[in-house]
Design an enzyme around this catalytic site. Structure first.
Site, PDB file in Angstrom:
ATOM      1  N   GLY A 703       7.904  -1.670  -0.294  1.00 27.21           N
ATOM      2  CA  GLY A 703       7.959  -1.615  -1.750  1.00 27.21           C
ATOM      3  C   GLY A 703       7.016  -0.582  -2.324  1.00 27.21           C
ATOM      4  N   LYS A 704       6.652  -0.765  -3.609  1.00 26.26           N
ATOM      5  CA  LYS A 704       5.817   0.193  -4.311  1.00 26.26           C
ATOM      6  C   LYS A 704       4.679  -0.527  -5.037  1.00 26.26           C
ATOM      7  CE  LYS A 704       9.620   3.427  -5.182  1.00 26.26           C
ATOM      8  NZ  LYS A 704      10.419   4.156  -6.211  1.00 26.26           N
ATOM      9  N   VAL A 705       3.620   0.242  -5.335  1.00 25.43           N
ATOM     10  CA  VAL A 705       2.497  -0.273  -6.108  1.00 25.43           C
ATOM     11  C   VAL A 705       2.370   0.575  -7.377  1.00 25.43           C
ATOM     12  CG1 VAL A 705       0.034  -0.740  -6.152  1.00 25.43           C
ATOM     13  CG2 VAL A 705       1.314  -1.035  -4.026  1.00 25.43           C
ATOM     14  N   ASP A 822      -4.845  -8.574   9.282  1.00 21.69           N
ATOM     15  CA  ASP A 822      -4.577  -7.146   9.083  1.00 21.69           C
ATOM     16  C   ASP A 822      -5.761  -6.484   8.387  1.00 21.69           C
ATOM     17  OD1 ASP A 822      -3.199  -4.794   9.310  1.00 21.69           O
ATOM     18  OD2 ASP A 822      -1.914  -5.117   7.569  1.00 21.69           O
TER      19      ASP A 822
END
Length: 999
Positions: A703-705, A822
């Site tokens: 996705g995108k930020v 992570d």
């Protein structure tokens, strides 16, 4: 009748089956019951079953041959987890030896768990995850001789019952979370031969109990890192059988008591380094220590001279007095130490000449007297024993020639003679020693030429000969040095051409030949320098053009070709290089400057080239020429204007279609359900309105930020996910959708070092997560970019502590605990004051149940370069994997290097750090852009990173302990270093370089 026969046959078979089932003896049944209480993911105990009559042939089991009774159980390193099945195992009446060391055993030990182990003589539960208090009942086992509980998470004070052991010979409680002080009642256990209490960081400050002097059978006393204060008690002089005394990393004061040392007549090793010992070394002591083999009083505040009696001991093998305030000379009696193999006296104020016979009567291996005031000639017999590996004399005032015998010393690995007054020709053989990997002759008055015999030094990695009077040409044999990484020969009188064979040095990282008299062209074969970071050929007489191979060097960072006779056009391809420094001044270049460099920031890089032309002041030949050329640009401007019109039309069309899609998206989010986790000062739907492509600040496969500035002046970051997000290594986590994991995790966390999740929205087409905005982006964005200069050492140190506190909260304060899975520098975000917050919990795991130390995962989570090595053989997750990843982040902060890079070859950052540490020393690891004022702090933080990245998970400190160690880095009383004495399990982090003079 037939049916009756069938019935009889059935009962007969059933009887035989039951007889076979219950044929296993009672000890075997107890072991099977214990197995049921353990988790055995690797099936190490697969042969434990009902089919055998006795368990004597089972894995890890030893029995009495006559009776089949189990006497010994060795479950070392079988990857077992779960609570210790003590109550069941203690039902084995003949069990004498029990080892369950180096597993993942957790939970607590029940208070009376071992009370029935009447025959137990040996108990080893070290290197596990056992917590809680140490059971007092252990002291009442009548036959117990060895008790090892080291490297666990035991807490509380040492039980008072431990003063009542009847036959205990060895007690080890190393590396736990014990508090209180070392109790005096341990002096009652007169049978003790070995007492290990080191590295209990939570001990309260306290003295060495004088009652320990009652342990007259004691042979080994290890009290390193126990927060000891005060003087060494005189009663320790009663320990006449002591062979090893380690009081390092404490805060002891005062002189070394004569009465103590005179009593330790049979001592083999005494280590007193990294304390606050002061005063002189008492001479009268050493006349009695006739059996002393090793004496280490380094890193203290000792003054005065080195006692003649100490140096003259026949059995003395190792003498370490480095980093003190000793004065005077090295006594002549040192030549009588026939077993001397190690002599380290660096960082003192010793002066005078070295004894001429030094090394003549012993097989000296390591000799380091750096940073003193020694003068005179280098003793010719240092390698008489043929074993000398390290000769380190830097920063003294030695004069005269380098002895020819040094050139014949085939065993040498490191020779460091920089910053002395040595003169004359370097011995021919020294250039080509077969095992030599470091030769440092910087800042002397040496002359002659570099011998062509250097081609025989196939292991040579670093050659530093700057600041001398070397002349002649660089020999063609240089091309044989296939392992050469660094060659610095600046400020000499070298002549001739740079040999073409140099282009084949594929490992070369740094080549500095400035301020010589080299001529000819830069060799055309330099395309093999794929790891070259710095090339400095300034102030020579080189001519020709810049070879095109230089354009393709992937990691070149520093290029200085100034003050030569280079000519031709500066190739525009030079823009492909990611240079932090470029200097082509004072040459004969002509033509246009590449557009990237045609600005004021680079003006000084091109001065002194009359043929160059640019709008930069001081470079172009005449104003008329510039005005003539400016007419050419009119057509360019016209073309740009037409192109802009076309772009505008296309943009309007694009905006129309995107706005239509946005209205659909907005409608979808209006009808979906928002979830808020904090009191909001904005409308969730306002966020949706502002999700335009112009606001995208990051994107990936999932996705995108977006950066969204709201009407109330607040700024938020919005992560828009499509489908199931990928994890760092490209795998999709089938355990749970990443969106749900992040919501479940962050929605309930409240901590200043965890990024705040304001609200979220789950729509069938996409999902939104709204976070607080972090204006300085991620740590990776700054640390591995041109903005690296914003991160000075105090800022990096603060980031390390902030991130550590965030992870410590997840591991220790959340109920149940959370494992991030992570941890990496790109998931550590920085606010406007560079405060660090841990982010991105898409693959986090909430660990539930008693077995929270290790829980199986369906896939590997994490990012390459950060993944802990245990993932190679298990998918069980625990907090130790996070600790390894955070250790990599610490190494990034100290070195300034990314976790993966082609300069490491097949290695990652961790392996590169360990190999560089071993070969070159700690100074080569520290980011050169950092202020040297903080060097000691950097070394200490690096040591924490090495502990966290230990290959053995059990030996990595907890995050709570990591926070504590990091905060103590700046505490004046904290004597931490990379001396290799942190624990016997951390020896791979040790290195002579860390105790000696560092490259």
């Amino acid at each position: 009748m037939f049916h009756h026969s069938q019935r009889l046959l059935f009962f007969l078979l059933l009887f035989l089956s039951l007889k076979h089932t219950f044929s296993l003896n009672q000890d075997g049944l107890f072991l099977l019951q214990a197995k049921l209480q353990l988790s055995d993911p690797t099936n190490a105990l697969s042969d434990w079953n009902h089919r055998d009559a006795t368990p004597c042939n089972w894995t890890a089991v030893t029995c009495l041959a006559a009776t089949g009774a189990v006497t010994s159980l060795n479950l070392y390193n079988l990857n077992l987890s779960g609570p210790v099945p003590a109550a069941t195992l203690c039902r084995l009446p003949s069990l004498a030896n029990l080892s369950m060391a180096n597993n993942y055993l957790d939970n607590t030990l029940p208070a009376a768990a071992f009370s029935t182990c009447a025959a137990l003589r040996y108990l080893d539960l070290s290197q596990n995850l056992i917590s809680g208090p140490i059971p007092a009942a252990l002291a009442f086992l009548p036959a117990l001789e060895t008790l090892d509980l080291s490297s666990n998470n035991f807490s509380g004070e040492i039980p008072t019952s431990f003063g009542q052991f009847r036959q205990l010979r060895s007690l080890s409680l190393v590396s736990n979370l014990l508090n209180g002080t070392i109790p005096s009642f341990l002096g009652n256990v007169s049978t003790l031969k070995t007492l290990h209490l080191a590295y209990n960081d939570l001990f309260n400050a306290g003295p060495i109990p004088p009652s320990l002097g009652n342990l007259t059978n004691l042979e080994v006393l290890w009290l390193a890192g126990c927060k000891l204060v005060g003087p060494i008690p005189l009663s320790l002089g009663n320990l006449t059988k002591l062979t090893h005394l380690d009081l390092s990393m404490n805060n002891l004061v005062g002189n070394i008591p004569e009465q103590v040392l005179s009593g330790l007549r049979s001592i083999v090793q005494i280590e007193l380094y990294e304390n606050a010992l002061s005063g002189a070394l008492p001479r009268a002591v050493f006349s009695n220590l006739t059996n002393l083999e090793r004496f280490d009083a380094s890193t203290n505040e000792l003054t005065g001279t080195i006692p003649d009696e100490l140096c003259g001991m026949k059995k003395l093998g190792s003498l370490n007095l480095f980093t003190n305030k000793l004065e005077g000379t090295l006594p002549e009696s040192i030549v009588n130490s026939e077993n001397l193999y190690e002599l380290k006296l660096f960082n003192n104020s010793l002066a005078g000449s070295l004894p001429s016979g030094l090394g003549g009567n012993s097989k000296l291996q390591i000799f380091d007297v750096s940073y003193n005031r020694f003068s005179g000639e280098v003793p010719a017999g240092l390698c008489s024993g043929g074993a000398l590996e390290e000769l380190i004399l830097i920063y003294n005032s030695f004069s005269g020639r380098i002895p020819d015998s040094i050139g014949e010393c085939k065993s040498l690995r490191r020779v460091r003679l920089r910053n002395n007054n040595l003169s004359g020709v370097v011995p021919e053989g020294l250039w080509g020693l077969p095992h030599l990997y470091l030769l440092e002759l910087v800042e002397n008055s040496l002359s002659g030429s570099i011998s062509n015999g250097i081609s025989g030094a196939r292991n040579l990695s670093i050659l530093l000969i700057s600041g001398n009077n070397f002349s002649g040409s660089i020999p063609e044999g240089f091309g044989e040095l296939v392992n050469l990484e660094e060659f610095m020969a600046n400020n000499n009188s070298l002549t001739g051409r740079i040999p073409t064979s140099v282009g084949g040095l594929s490992q070369l990282d740094r080549l500095v030949l400035r301020d010589n008299q080299l001529f000819g062209e830069i060799p055309a074969g330099v395309g093999g320098w794929k790891k070259l970071n710095e090339l400095d050929l300034a102030n020579n007489r080189l001519d020709g053009s810049i070879p095109k191979e230089l354009w393709d060097l992937p990691v070149l960072n520093y290029l200085d070709l100034s003050s030569n006779r280079l000519s031709g056009v500066i190739p525009i391809e030079l823009q492909n290089l990611k240079l932090n420094l470029l200097n082509l001044s004072n040459n004969q270049f002509s033509g246009e400057i590449p557009p990237l460099y045609a600005n004021e920031n680079y003006r000084k890089s091109f001065l002194g080239n009359p043929g160059l032309c640019s709008s930069l002041s001081g470079l172009c030949p005449s104003l008329e020429e510039n005005e003539g050329k400016s007419r050419k640009y009119v057509w360019i401007f016209r073309f740009i204007f037409v192109l802009a019109g076309i772009v505008l039309i296309v943009g309007v069309c694009w905006f129309y279609f995107k706005f239509r899609d946005f209205k659909k998206m907005k409608k979808g989010f209006h009808i979906s359900k928002w979830r808020s986790f904090h009191k909001l000062g904005f409308s969730e739907f306002e966020v949706v309105k502002l999700l335009s492509e112009d606001n995208v600040i990051g994107s990936g496969a999932s996705g995108k930020v977006y950066k969204v500035a709201l009407s109330n002046g607040e700024v938020v970051a919005v992560k828009k996910l499509f489908g199931t997000p990928n994890m760092g290594n490209g795998s999709v986590d089938s355990e749970k959708d990443g969106f749900e994991v992040e919501v479940e995790t962050l929605g309930k966390i409240r901590h200043k070092n965890i990024v705040r999740l304001w609200c979220c929205c789950n729509n069938k087409d996409s999902k939104l997560l709204v976070y607080e905005y972090m204006p300085n982006g991620s740590l990776a964005d700054l640390l591995h970019s041109s903005k690296k200069g914003l991160l000075d050492w105090p800022t990096r140190y603060k980031i390390a502590i902030d991130a550590a506190e965030g992870l410590s909260y997840l591991h220790h304060d959340c109920v149940p605990p959370i494992v991030h899975r992570d941890v990496k520098s790109s998931n550590i975000l920085l606010d406007d004051e560079f405060g660090a917050k841990v982010a991105d919990f898409g693959v986090a795991k909430i660990v539930k149940g008693a077995n929270q130390g290790a829980e199986s995962m369906s896939v590997i989570a994490g990012s390459y370069g950060y993944i802990a090595p245990e993932y190679a053989y298990t998918l069980r997750v625990n907090e130790k994997s996070d600790i390894y990843s955070f250790g990599v982040v610490i190494l990034e902060l100290v070195t300034g290097k990314p976790p993966l890079h082609q300069e490491y070859g097949e290695k990652d950052l961790v392996k590169w750090v360990y190999s560089t540490l071993d070969e070159k020393g700690v100074e080569e690891l520290i980011d050169p852009s950092l202020d040297t004022e903080y060097r000691e702090e950097m070394r200490k933080v690096l040591s924490v990173g090495l502990l966290c990245t230990n290959s053995l998970p059990i030996t990595r400190p907890s995050m709570r302990r990591v926070v504590k160690m990091l905060k103590e880095v700046t505490a004046p009383a904290l004597p931490k270093s990379l001396s290799g004495k942190l624990s016997p399990y951390f020896q791979e982090a040790s290195d002579n370089d860390l105790q000696g003079s560092l490259v």
